[in-house]
Scaffold this motif. Structure first.
Motif, PDB file in Angstrom:
ATOM      1  N   CYS A   1       4.076  -3.730   6.735  1.00  0.00           N
ATOM      2  CA  CYS A   1       4.891  -3.009   5.750  1.00  0.00           C
ATOM      3  C   CYS A   1       5.386  -1.672   6.289  1.00  0.00           C
ATOM      4  CB  CYS A   1       4.102  -2.805   4.459  1.00  0.00           C
ATOM      5  SG  CYS A   1       3.796  -4.329   3.535  1.00  0.00           S
ATOM      6  N   LEU A   2       4.550  -0.978   7.039  1.00  0.00           N
ATOM      7  CA  LEU A   2       4.966   0.293   7.642  1.00  0.00           C
ATOM      8  C   LEU A   2       6.096   0.080   8.631  1.00  0.00           C
ATOM      9  CD1 LEU A   2       1.443   1.848   8.176  1.00  0.00           C
ATOM     10  CD2 LEU A   2       3.265   2.900   6.806  1.00  0.00           C
ATOM     11  N   THR A   3       6.041  -1.009   9.377  1.00  0.00           N
ATOM     12  CA  THR A   3       7.098  -1.330  10.337  1.00  0.00           C
ATOM     13  C   THR A   3       8.425  -1.573   9.627  1.00  0.00           C
ATOM     14  OG1 THR A   3       5.462  -2.294  11.819  1.00  0.00           O
ATOM     15  CG2 THR A   3       7.731  -2.919  12.194  1.00  0.00           C
ATOM     16  N   PHE A   4       8.364  -2.150   8.427  1.00  0.00           N
ATOM     17  CA  PHE A   4       9.555  -2.454   7.633  1.00  0.00           C
ATOM     18  C   PHE A   4      10.166  -1.202   6.999  1.00  0.00           C
ATOM     19  CE2 PHE A   4      10.786  -3.026   3.158  1.00  0.00           C
ATOM     20  CZ  PHE A   4      11.960  -3.732   3.314  1.00  0.00           C
ATOM     21  N   ALA A   5       9.334  -0.254   6.624  1.00  0.00           N
ATOM     22  CA  ALA A   5       9.781   0.892   5.822  1.00  0.00           C
ATOM     23  C   ALA A   5      10.805   1.761   6.554  1.00  0.00           C
ATOM     24  CB  ALA A   5       8.581   1.734   5.417  1.00  0.00           C
ATOM     25  N   LYS A   6      11.839   2.148   5.828  1.00  0.00           N
ATOM     26  CA  LYS A   6      12.870   3.044   6.357  1.00  0.00           C
ATOM     27  C   LYS A   6      12.853   4.379   5.615  1.00  0.00           C
ATOM     28  CE  LYS A   6      14.401  -0.282   8.962  1.00  0.00           C
ATOM     29  NZ  LYS A   6      13.201  -0.866   9.490  1.00  0.00           N
ATOM     30  N   THR A   7      11.787   4.633   4.882  1.00  0.00           N
ATOM     31  CA  THR A   7      11.636   5.844   4.094  1.00  0.00           C
ATOM     32  C   THR A   7      10.560   6.724   4.720  1.00  0.00           C
ATOM     33  OG1 THR A   7      10.085   4.604   2.708  1.00  0.00           O
ATOM     34  CG2 THR A   7      12.366   4.769   1.923  1.00  0.00           C
ATOM     35  N   SER A   8      10.409   7.933   4.208  1.00  0.00           N
ATOM     36  CA  SER A   8       9.373   8.819   4.751  1.00  0.00           C
ATOM     37  C   SER A   8       7.977   8.365   4.336  1.00  0.00           C
ATOM     38  CB  SER A   8       9.604  10.264   4.310  1.00  0.00           C
ATOM     39  OG  SER A   8       9.379  10.409   2.915  1.00  0.00           O
ATOM     40  N   HIS A   9       7.871   7.745   3.151  1.00  0.00           N
ATOM     41  CA  HIS A   9       6.574   7.323   2.625  1.00  0.00           C
ATOM     42  C   HIS A   9       6.646   5.900   2.087  1.00  0.00           C
ATOM     43  CE1 HIS A   9       5.794  11.580   2.975  1.00  0.00           C
ATOM     44  NE2 HIS A   9       4.520  11.336   2.760  1.00  0.00           N
ATOM     45  N   LEU A  10       5.502   5.223   2.162  1.00  0.00           N
ATOM     46  CA  LEU A  10       5.391   3.849   1.703  1.00  0.00           C
ATOM     47  C   LEU A  10       4.280   3.741   0.672  1.00  0.00           C
ATOM     48  CD1 LEU A  10       6.161   0.766   2.192  1.00  0.00           C
ATOM     49  CD2 LEU A  10       4.143   0.733   3.678  1.00  0.00           C
ATOM     50  N   LEU A  11       4.618   3.228  -0.505  1.00  0.00           N
ATOM     51  CA  LEU A  11       3.612   2.859  -1.500  1.00  0.00           C
ATOM     52  C   LEU A  11       3.147   1.450  -1.183  1.00  0.00           C
ATOM     53  CD1 LEU A  11       5.497   4.029  -4.680  1.00  0.00           C
ATOM     54  CD2 LEU A  11       3.275   4.893  -3.977  1.00  0.00           C
ATOM     55  N   VAL A  12       1.852   1.194  -1.298  1.00  0.00           N
ATOM     56  CA  VAL A  12       1.343  -0.162  -1.108  1.00  0.00           C
ATOM     57  C   VAL A  12       0.462  -0.541  -2.283  1.00  0.00           C
ATOM     58  CG1 VAL A  12       1.473  -0.209   1.414  1.00  0.00           C
ATOM     59  CG2 VAL A  12      -0.616   0.604   0.306  1.00  0.00           C
ATOM     60  N   SER A  13       0.409  -1.840  -2.521  1.00  0.00           N
ATOM     61  CA  SER A  13      -0.437  -2.379  -3.580  1.00  0.00           C
ATOM     62  C   SER A  13      -0.805  -3.805  -3.222  1.00  0.00           C
ATOM     63  CB  SER A  13       0.318  -2.364  -4.913  1.00  0.00           C
ATOM     64  OG  SER A  13      -0.487  -2.908  -5.944  1.00  0.00           O
ATOM     65  N   PRO A  14      -2.023  -4.226  -3.556  1.00  0.00           N
ATOM     66  CA  PRO A  14      -2.362  -5.634  -3.367  1.00  0.00           C
ATOM     67  C   PRO A  14      -1.695  -6.479  -4.446  1.00  0.00           C
ATOM     68  CG  PRO A  14      -4.216  -4.464  -4.348  1.00  0.00           C
ATOM     69  CD  PRO A  14      -3.153  -3.437  -4.062  1.00  0.00           C
ATOM     70  N   CYS A  15      -1.436  -7.728  -4.124  1.00  0.00           N
ATOM     71  CA  CYS A  15      -0.747  -8.630  -5.057  1.00  0.00           C
ATOM     72  C   CYS A  15      -1.635  -9.076  -6.202  1.00  0.00           C
ATOM     73  CB  CYS A  15      -0.222  -9.859  -4.318  1.00  0.00           C
ATOM     74  SG  CYS A  15      -1.531 -10.975  -3.740  1.00  0.00           S
ATOM     75  N   ASP A  16      -2.947  -8.873  -6.079  1.00  0.00           N
ATOM     76  CA  ASP A  16      -3.874  -9.426  -7.070  1.00  0.00           C
ATOM     77  C   ASP A  16      -4.350  -8.397  -8.094  1.00  0.00           C
ATOM     78  OD1 ASP A  16      -5.460  -7.972  -5.351  1.00  0.00           O
ATOM     79  OD2 ASP A  16      -6.786  -9.632  -4.820  1.00  0.00           O
ATOM     80  N   THR A  17      -3.500  -7.396  -8.356  1.00  0.00           N
ATOM     81  CA  THR A  17      -3.795  -6.418  -9.406  1.00  0.00           C
ATOM     82  C   THR A  17      -2.624  -6.421 -10.395  1.00  0.00           C
ATOM     83  OG1 THR A  17      -2.915  -4.657  -8.015  1.00  0.00           O
ATOM     84  CG2 THR A  17      -5.304  -4.959  -8.004  1.00  0.00           C
ATOM     85  N   PRO A  18      -2.504  -7.479 -11.182  1.00  0.00           N
ATOM     86  CA  PRO A  18      -1.310  -7.689 -12.002  1.00  0.00           C
ATOM     87  C   PRO A  18      -1.148  -6.736 -13.186  1.00  0.00           C
ATOM     88  CG  PRO A  18      -2.950  -9.346 -12.513  1.00  0.00           C
ATOM     89  CD  PRO A  18      -3.470  -8.584 -11.337  1.00  0.00           C
ATOM     90  N   CYS A  19      -2.140  -5.904 -13.454  1.00  0.00           N
ATOM     91  CA  CYS A  19      -2.048  -4.991 -14.602  1.00  0.00           C
ATOM     92  C   CYS A  19      -1.653  -3.575 -14.193  1.00  0.00           C
ATOM     93  CB  CYS A  19      -3.384  -4.963 -15.345  1.00  0.00           C
ATOM     94  SG  CYS A  19      -3.869  -6.578 -15.992  1.00  0.00           S
ATOM     95  N   VAL A  20      -1.459  -3.346 -12.913  1.00  0.00           N
ATOM     96  CA  VAL A  20      -1.127  -1.999 -12.441  1.00  0.00           C
ATOM     97  C   VAL A  20       0.198  -1.531 -13.055  1.00  0.00           C
ATOM     98  CG1 VAL A  20       0.086  -2.725 -10.323  1.00  0.00           C
ATOM     99  CG2 VAL A  20      -1.130  -0.525 -10.384  1.00  0.00           C
ATOM    100  N   SER A  21       0.299  -0.222 -13.294  1.00  0.00           N
ATOM    101  CA  SER A  21       1.494   0.321 -13.953  1.00  0.00           C
ATOM    102  C   SER A  21       2.322   1.188 -13.010  1.00  0.00           C
ATOM    103  CB  SER A  21       1.081   1.185 -15.146  1.00  0.00           C
ATOM    104  OG  SER A  21       0.456   2.375 -14.689  1.00  0.00           O
ATOM    105  N   SER A  22       3.551   1.406 -13.391  1.00  0.00           N
ATOM    106  CA  SER A  22       4.414   2.339 -12.655  1.00  0.00           C
ATOM    107  C   SER A  22       3.807   3.732 -12.643  1.00  0.00           C
ATOM    108  CB  SER A  22       5.807   2.392 -13.283  1.00  0.00           C
ATOM    109  OG  SER A  22       6.462   1.152 -13.169  1.00  0.00           O
ATOM    110  N   ALA A  23       3.115   4.106 -13.727  1.00  0.00           N
ATOM    111  CA  ALA A  23       2.508   5.438 -13.814  1.00  0.00           C
ATOM    112  C   ALA A  23       1.478   5.664 -12.708  1.00  0.00           C
ATOM    113  CB  ALA A  23       1.873   5.637 -15.186  1.00  0.00           C
ATOM    114  N   ALA A  24       0.739   4.631 -12.336  1.00  0.00           N
ATOM    115  CA  ALA A  24      -0.240   4.769 -11.251  1.00  0.00           C
ATOM    116  C   ALA A  24       0.475   5.101  -9.936  1.00  0.00           C
ATOM    117  CB  ALA A  24      -1.053   3.481 -11.108  1.00  0.00           C
TER     118      ALA A  24
END
Length: 191
Positions: free
Chosen positions: A86-109
């Motif tokens: 994912c870091l190799t893909f990113a073209k921004t200064s920062h990368l947010l990451v999340s695992p796919c198996d946390t389906p209740c996570v919110s934008s606020a987090a």
């Protein structure tokens, strides 16, 4: 002051051994693939989201997002392989990451992580709830992390995400809504 920009990556490249090898990101949680629920939360705060996957690539691509496989040099090194991809893909200064198996996570987090990065952009920030740490809900400075992770993967036999973060420099972001960080690892949790 340096401009800070954010993109995101969802980690869906694991073996899902506790889920009998089923690809967790594609399993339905409340009627939607888990990976999509995480992506929707990320899309609330960033414009570009990729998915790191190593199987069922066409199924992930059919969801409408760029799919990034683990780099051959990093395969088999657990979540660190996904972070590297994912870091190799990113073209921004920062990368947010999340695992796919946390389906209740919110934008606020994710917004909380972004605020931490704006205050201290040189560190990796990850979510923590009391004593429970969630290192795969994180924001990473792309360029510096990519260089450091490349060296770590070459020279260190540990596959621990937290071991890498501690070498790099990290800081927790306290998150008080633990139900959002539910990690769905077993069929009973999926039901």
């Amino acid at each position: 002051m340096t401009s800070i920009s954010f993109s995101a990556g969802v980690l869906a490249g694991g073996k899902a051994e506790r889920m009998s090898g089923q690809d967790k990101g594609l399993l339905l949680y409340q009627g939607k693939p888990m990976v999509l629920r995480v992506i929707f939360a990320l899309q609330g705060v960033v414009d570009e989201v990729c998915v790191n996957a190593n199987r069922n690539l066409e199924s992930y691509a059919n969801l409408g997002f760029r799919v990034i496989e683990d780099d051959e040099r990093c395969k088999g090194k657990g979540p660190l392989s996904g972070l590297f991809a994912c870091l190799t893909f990113a073209k921004t200064s920062h990368l947010l990451v999340s695992p796919c198996d946390t389906p209740c996570v919110s934008s606020a987090a994710f917004e909380a992580l972004m605020e931490a990065a704006k205050v201290d952009p040189a560190k990796i920030h990850y979510l923590q709830e009391g004593y429970a740490i969630h290192p795969l809900h994180a924001v990473l400075p792309v360029s510096k992390t990519l260089s450091a992770l490349s060296l770590f993967l070459e020279n260190d036999n540990r596959r621990s995400v937290m071991a890498f973060y501690e070498v790099f420099g990290c800081s927790p972001v306290e998150w008080h809504n633990g139900t959002e960080l539910l990690n769905v690892n077993t069929p009973s949790q999926l039901a």
